[in-house]
Design a protein around this motif. Structure first.
Motif, PDB file in Angstrom:
ATOM      1  N   ASP A 103      -6.466  -2.198  -3.431  1.00  8.64           N
ATOM      2  CA  ASP A 103      -8.082  -1.654  -4.020  1.00  8.64           C
ATOM      3  C   ASP A 103      -7.294  -2.002  -5.324  1.00  8.64           C
ATOM      4  OD1 ASP A 103      -9.684  -0.769  -5.704  1.00  8.64           O
ATOM      5  OD2 ASP A 103     -10.889  -0.113  -3.819  1.00  8.64           O
ATOM      6  N   ARG A 122      -8.636   1.687  -7.586  1.00  7.74           N
ATOM      7  CA  ARG A 122      -8.448   2.821  -7.228  1.00  7.74           C
ATOM      8  C   ARG A 122      -6.618   2.674  -7.281  1.00  7.74           C
ATOM      9  NH1 ARG A 122      -9.335   6.263  -2.591  1.00  7.74           N
ATOM     10  NH2 ARG A 122      -6.956   6.625  -1.275  1.00  7.74           N
ATOM     11  N   GLY A 168      -8.042  -0.686   0.666  1.00  6.22           N
ATOM     12  CA  GLY A 168      -7.622  -2.026   0.775  1.00  6.22           C
ATOM     13  C   GLY A 168      -7.993  -2.771   1.818  1.00  6.22           C
ATOM     14  N   TRP A 169      -7.582  -4.213   1.608  1.00  4.63           N
ATOM     15  CA  TRP A 169      -7.945  -4.984   2.673  1.00  4.63           C
ATOM     16  C   TRP A 169      -7.267  -5.073   3.440  1.00  4.63           C
ATOM     17  CZ3 TRP A 169      -9.543  -4.633  -1.880  1.00  4.63           C
ATOM     18  CH2 TRP A 169     -11.608  -4.027  -1.927  1.00  4.63           C
ATOM     19  N   ARG A 211     -11.798  -3.286   7.132  1.00  2.74           N
ATOM     20  CA  ARG A 211     -11.327  -2.067   5.542  1.00  2.74           C
ATOM     21  C   ARG A 211      -9.945  -0.963   5.817  1.00  2.74           C
ATOM     22  NH1 ARG A 211     -11.816  -1.084  -0.228  1.00  2.74           N
ATOM     23  NH2 ARG A 211     -12.178   1.063  -0.335  1.00  2.74           N
ATOM     24  N   ASP A 232      -3.044   4.730  -0.898  1.00  5.14           N
ATOM     25  CA  ASP A 232      -3.549   3.435  -1.680  1.00  5.14           C
ATOM     26  C   ASP A 232      -4.689   3.202   0.096  1.00  5.14           C
ATOM     27  OD1 ASP A 232      -3.343   2.746  -4.177  1.00  5.14           O
ATOM     28  OD2 ASP A 232      -1.525   2.005  -2.736  1.00  5.14           O
ATOM     29  N   THR A 273      -8.958   2.111   4.838  1.00  2.45           N
ATOM     30  CA  THR A 273      -9.359   3.394   4.494  1.00  2.45           C
ATOM     31  C   THR A 273      -8.156   4.155   3.581  1.00  2.45           C
ATOM     32  OG1 THR A 273      -9.541   4.344   6.331  1.00  2.45           O
ATOM     33  CG2 THR A 273     -11.500   3.208   5.638  1.00  2.45           C
ATOM     34  N   CYS A 295       0.847  -1.113   0.312  1.00  2.00           N
ATOM     35  CA  CYS A 295       0.168   0.388   0.174  1.00  2.00           C
ATOM     36  C   CYS A 295       1.258   1.481   0.019  1.00  2.00           C
ATOM     37  CB  CYS A 295      -0.947  -0.135   1.303  1.00  2.00           C
ATOM     38  SG  CYS A 295      -2.500  -1.504   1.387  1.00  2.00           S
TER      39      CYS A 295
END
Length: 235
Positions: free
Chosen positions: A92, A95, A47-48, A57, A45, A59, A35
Motif C-alpha cells: 500500500d 501507507r 498491501g496485496w 488483501r 505494511d 491487512t 512488506c
C-alpha cells in the motif's frame, strides 16, 4: 522458511515477485517480501498478494513468533494462496509513504531533543516519541527546529556496521525500550547527514525535504520523567 527482507535495502520498492512458503499465525509466509513487519515502533505494511486474477488483501505484516527471521502477511479472509504458488507482493503505497516520512521525522526529533527515548509509535496518521527527562519542552522551538531541518534537505541513507563497532559506540543507541537485533553479525544504522546517526531497521525517505510540512500536534507530561511529543502532517 526465512524471508528475504527487500525493504531493508530499498524503501522505495513497492512490489516484488515471491513464492508462498507456508501458512500459519493468521497469514502467509513468503520467501521474500517488500512488506515491512511491525517492529521498532513502526507499524507493519499493508498491501496485496496477487496471482493473476486473484487478489488477497494484506491487512498487516508481522514477524513470525514461531519461525526465526520469517515474516507473516496477515490476510483478510480464510482462503489463502497455495503453498508453493508464485505471487506478486504489492505494498500500500500511501501507507508506506506516510511511514517513511514520519519515521525519518522522529530521527529529526532525536537530534533536537538529546534525551533517551523510552517509547515510540509510527503510524500512517501520526508519530510520537516519549523522551526520558523531566525538562520542559518548548513546542514552538521544536516546531521551528523541525521546519529548519526539513527545509535544509539533508540526505538520508543507511549503512551496516559490525556488532563490535556498535559495542565501541554505545551512545549510538538512543532507545531505552528497543535494542538493535543481534546475532547476525551486523547492525543497520540510519544516518541523517550532519543531523543524526543511530541503529534503525525502519523505512525512510532519502532526503529530509521529502518529509514535507510537519506539525507538533501535542506535547504531554506523561510522568515525572517522561515527556511525549506527537507529530502530524500539515493539511
Amino acid at each position: 522458511m526465512m524471508t528475504e527482507e527487500l525493504f531493508r535495502e530499498d524503501a522505495t520498492l513497492l512490489q516484488c515477485d515471491a513464492r508462498v512458503t507456508g501458512h500459519g499465525e493468521g497469514g502467509v509466509m513468503l520467501d521474500r517480501t517488500v512488506c515491512y513487519p511491525l517492529g521498532g515502533g513502526q507499524a507493519g505494511d499493508a498491501g496485496w498478494l496477487v496471482d493473476g486474477e486473484q487478489r488477497w488483501r494484506v491487512t498487516d505484516t508481522r514477524k513470525s513468533k514461531e519461525q526465526p527471521r520469517t515474516i507473516v502477511h496477515l490476510i483478510d479472509g480464510e482462503a489463502l494462496p497455495h503453498i508453493g504458488s508464485a505471487v506478486c507482493v504489492q505494498v500500500d503505497a500511501a501507507r508506506r509513504d506516510a511511514h517513511r516520512r514520519f519515521h525519518t521525522a522522529t530521527h529529526l526529533l532525536c537530534a533536537l531533543l538529546p534525551y533517551p527515548v523510552d517509547g515510540c509509535s509510527i503510524t500512517e496518521s501520526y508519530a510520537r516519541l516519549d523522551f526520558h527527562t523531566d525538562e520542559p519542552f518548548d513546542k514552538n522551538a521544536i516546531q521551528a527546529g523541525l521546519d529548519r531541518l526539513v527545509a535544509q534537505a539533508h540526505p538520508v541513507r543507511h549503512r551496516w556496521i559490525s556488532e563490535e563497532e556498535l559495542d565501541a559506540n554505545p551512545g549510538l543507541v538512543r532507545s531505552m525500550s528497543v535494542q538493535p537485533p543481534r546475532g547476525l553479525g551486523r547492525i543497520r544504522v540510519l544516518e541523517v547527514e550532519g543531523v543524526d546517526l543511530q541503529p534503525c531497521g525502519g523505512t525512510h525517505v532519502s532526503n529530509t525535504a521529502e518529509i514535507g510540512a510537519l506539525v507538533v500536534t501535542k506535547i504531554e507530561k506523561k510522568s515525572a520523567k517522561t515527556r511525549r511529543v506527537v507529530l502530524g502532517f500539515a493539511t
